[in-house]
Design a protein around this motif. Structure first.
Motif, PDB file in Angstrom:
ATOM      1  N   ASP A 165     160.278  -4.250  68.291  1.00  0.00           N
ATOM      2  CA  ASP A 165     158.999  -4.749  67.793  1.00  0.00           C
ATOM      3  C   ASP A 165     158.743  -4.172  66.401  1.00  0.00           C
ATOM      4  O   ASP A 165     158.695  -2.961  66.210  1.00  0.00           O
ATOM      5  CB  ASP A 165     157.883  -4.326  68.756  1.00  0.00           C
ATOM      6  CG  ASP A 165     156.535  -4.968  68.452  1.00  0.00           C
ATOM      7  OD1 ASP A 165     156.137  -4.982  67.270  1.00  0.00           O
ATOM      8  OD2 ASP A 165     155.867  -5.423  69.394  1.00  0.00           O
ATOM      9  N   THR A 166     158.570  -5.062  65.424  1.00  0.00           N
ATOM     10  CA  THR A 166     158.426  -4.631  64.034  1.00  0.00           C
ATOM     11  C   THR A 166     157.091  -3.945  63.766  1.00  0.00           C
ATOM     12  O   THR A 166     156.906  -3.344  62.701  1.00  0.00           O
ATOM     13  CB  THR A 166     158.558  -5.837  63.096  1.00  0.00           C
ATOM     14  OG1 THR A 166     157.541  -6.809  63.413  1.00  0.00           O
ATOM     15  CG2 THR A 166     159.923  -6.484  63.227  1.00  0.00           C
TER      16      THR A 166
ATOM     17  N   ASN B 152     149.935 -11.001  61.081  1.00  0.00           N
ATOM     18  CA  ASN B 152     151.380 -10.950  60.872  1.00  0.00           C
ATOM     19  C   ASN B 152     152.020 -12.094  61.638  1.00  0.00           C
ATOM     20  O   ASN B 152     151.705 -12.303  62.816  1.00  0.00           O
ATOM     21  CB  ASN B 152     151.967  -9.632  61.388  1.00  0.00           C
ATOM     22  CG  ASN B 152     151.566  -8.436  60.546  1.00  0.00           C
ATOM     23  OD1 ASN B 152     152.055  -8.243  59.444  1.00  0.00           O
ATOM     24  ND2 ASN B 152     150.660  -7.621  61.079  1.00  0.00           N
ATOM     25  N   THR B 153     152.904 -12.818  60.976  1.00  0.00           N
ATOM     26  CA  THR B 153     153.693 -13.854  61.644  1.00  0.00           C
ATOM     27  C   THR B 153     155.148 -13.404  61.652  1.00  0.00           C
ATOM     28  O   THR B 153     155.726 -13.126  60.605  1.00  0.00           O
ATOM     29  CB  THR B 153     153.543 -15.203  60.939  1.00  0.00           C
ATOM     30  OG1 THR B 153     152.158 -15.600  60.974  1.00  0.00           O
ATOM     31  CG2 THR B 153     154.376 -16.273  61.633  1.00  0.00           C
ATOM     32  N   ILE B 154     155.719 -13.313  62.846  1.00  0.00           N
ATOM     33  CA  ILE B 154     157.042 -12.721  63.037  1.00  0.00           C
ATOM     34  C   ILE B 154     157.994 -13.748  63.641  1.00  0.00           C
ATOM     35  O   ILE B 154     157.659 -14.423  64.618  1.00  0.00           O
ATOM     36  CB  ILE B 154     156.972 -11.491  63.969  1.00  0.00           C
ATOM     37  CG1 ILE B 154     155.923 -10.491  63.472  1.00  0.00           C
ATOM     38  CG2 ILE B 154     158.347 -10.842  64.116  1.00  0.00           C
ATOM     39  CD1 ILE B 154     156.223  -9.864  62.144  1.00  0.00           C
ATOM     40  N   ASP B 155     159.188 -13.855  63.067  1.00  0.00           N
ATOM     41  CA  ASP B 155     160.261 -14.644  63.668  1.00  0.00           C
ATOM     42  C   ASP B 155     161.092 -13.713  64.552  1.00  0.00           C
ATOM     43  O   ASP B 155     161.803 -12.838  64.051  1.00  0.00           O
ATOM     44  CB  ASP B 155     161.156 -15.261  62.587  1.00  0.00           C
ATOM     45  CG  ASP B 155     160.438 -16.344  61.800  1.00  0.00           C
ATOM     46  OD1 ASP B 155     159.792 -17.199  62.428  1.00  0.00           O
ATOM     47  OD2 ASP B 155     160.517 -16.323  60.557  1.00  0.00           O
TER      48      ASP B 155
ATOM     49  N   GLN C 233     158.396 -18.069  66.860  1.00  0.00           N
ATOM     50  CA  GLN C 233     157.610 -17.540  65.744  1.00  0.00           C
ATOM     51  C   GLN C 233     156.221 -17.208  66.295  1.00  0.00           C
ATOM     52  O   GLN C 233     155.504 -18.083  66.759  1.00  0.00           O
ATOM     53  CB  GLN C 233     157.498 -18.562  64.606  1.00  0.00           C
ATOM     54  CG  GLN C 233     156.789 -18.015  63.376  1.00  0.00           C
ATOM     55  CD  GLN C 233     156.709 -19.025  62.251  1.00  0.00           C
ATOM     56  OE1 GLN C 233     155.888 -19.942  62.289  1.00  0.00           O
ATOM     57  NE2 GLN C 233     157.557 -18.859  61.246  1.00  0.00           N
TER      58      GLN C 233
ATOM     59  N   GLN D 109     156.325  -7.471  71.020  1.00  0.00           N
ATOM     60  CA  GLN D 109     157.067  -8.670  70.633  1.00  0.00           C
ATOM     61  C   GLN D 109     158.229  -8.939  71.584  1.00  0.00           C
ATOM     62  O   GLN D 109     158.734 -10.056  71.649  1.00  0.00           O
ATOM     63  CB  GLN D 109     157.601  -8.513  69.207  1.00  0.00           C
ATOM     64  CG  GLN D 109     156.529  -8.426  68.138  1.00  0.00           C
ATOM     65  CD  GLN D 109     157.080  -8.025  66.787  1.00  0.00           C
ATOM     66  OE1 GLN D 109     158.299  -8.071  66.555  1.00  0.00           O
ATOM     67  NE2 GLN D 109     156.204  -7.610  65.885  1.00  0.00           N
TER      68      GLN D 109
END
Length: 253
Positions: free
Chosen positions: A81-82, A174-177, A187, A43
């Motif tokens: 990065d989550t 997964n959708t990450i902000d 996003q 990310q």
């Protein structure tokens, strides 16, 4: 007539994709993926979003096992990065040893554990998958899996050599902000992000059937898992993938 045949082909391809990625995968012989595409991404990498989108397209394409491994070595750039893990980073460095490379990069795709390519190059990825399949270096050993109550049932056919049976658990979407780092303010959507990797058995060329607990997939909230039949170059160093399938965690346990 040509239009009708084209329509029927599209329908057949759609049915094939559904049989691979539905709650319970088709029986052995019903569906065989053309190859395994493993994307190493982050990310925090500004070059990665196009490759992440390509992986999503490959998932939709439905004829390969497509997995995204989020590495942790770019986390110092201002955004952690989550979905990243040390395990994903170690797998990528293992492939570097296999391929005789001194370094790793993102976005990198490994095809069938045999070669690498930039993860943004969809045409190149598909070409490599097809070339390996045509040359006999594709997925030559049949692998099938299904959910059955509290079990994942795995069936592996016969073939040559020895390999590990590796289960790769993943999230479907997964959708990450992203709030900081090179992709701040964006996003981003990620497909088939790997959350855990486990070696569960050895295969020595003879057909085998295995039962593994479904609880790992359910307790972790993972949407699915890939079963990879993977040779090993040495301890901890992954080699060629010679068989694979996917099973989704659909329905009740």
């Amino acid at each position: 007539m040509a239009k009708t045949l084209k329509t029927l082909l599209h329908i057949a391809m759609a049915v094939g994709a559904i049989s691979v990625f539905s709650g319970q995968i088709a029986n052995a012989g019903d569906t065989k993926p053309a190859g395994v595409v493993e994307l190493f991404t982050s990310q925090g990498c500004s070059s990665c979003p196009p490759a992440d989108a390509v992986l999503g397209e490959l998932v939709e394409q439905g004829d390969v096992v497509a997995l995204a491994y989020h590495v942790d070595y770019w986390n110092y750039l201002g955004w952690e990065d989550t979905l990243s893990s040390k395990q994903s980073t170690e797998r990528q460095y293992g492939y570097a040893k296999t391929l005789g490379r001194k370094s790793v990069y993102t976005p990198q795709v490994i095809v069938n554990g045999r070669d690498h390519i930039n993860g943004s190059d969809k045409n190149g990825i598909n070409h490599k998958v097809a070339a390996f399949d045509d040359s006999g270096r594709g997925l030559t050993v049949p692998v099938a899996a299904s959910t059955d109550g509290d079990k994942i049932k795995i069936s592996i056919g016969s073939g040559q050599g020895k390999a590990n049976v590796v289960i790769v658990y993943f999230d479907e979407k997964n959708t990450i902000d992203v709030k900081r780092g090179e992709n701040r303010g964006r996003q981003l959507t990620y497909w088939n992000s790997v959350r855990d990797i486990q070696t569960v058995a050895m295969w020595e060329g003879e057909a085998i059937e295995l039962d593994v607990p479904r609880s790992v997939m359910s307790a972790g909230g993972y949407k699915g898992c890939a079963i990879l039949l993977q040779t090993m170059k040495s301890k901890g160093v992954p080699g060629a993938i010679i068989g694979a399938t996917v099973v989704m965690n659909g329905g009740s346990t």
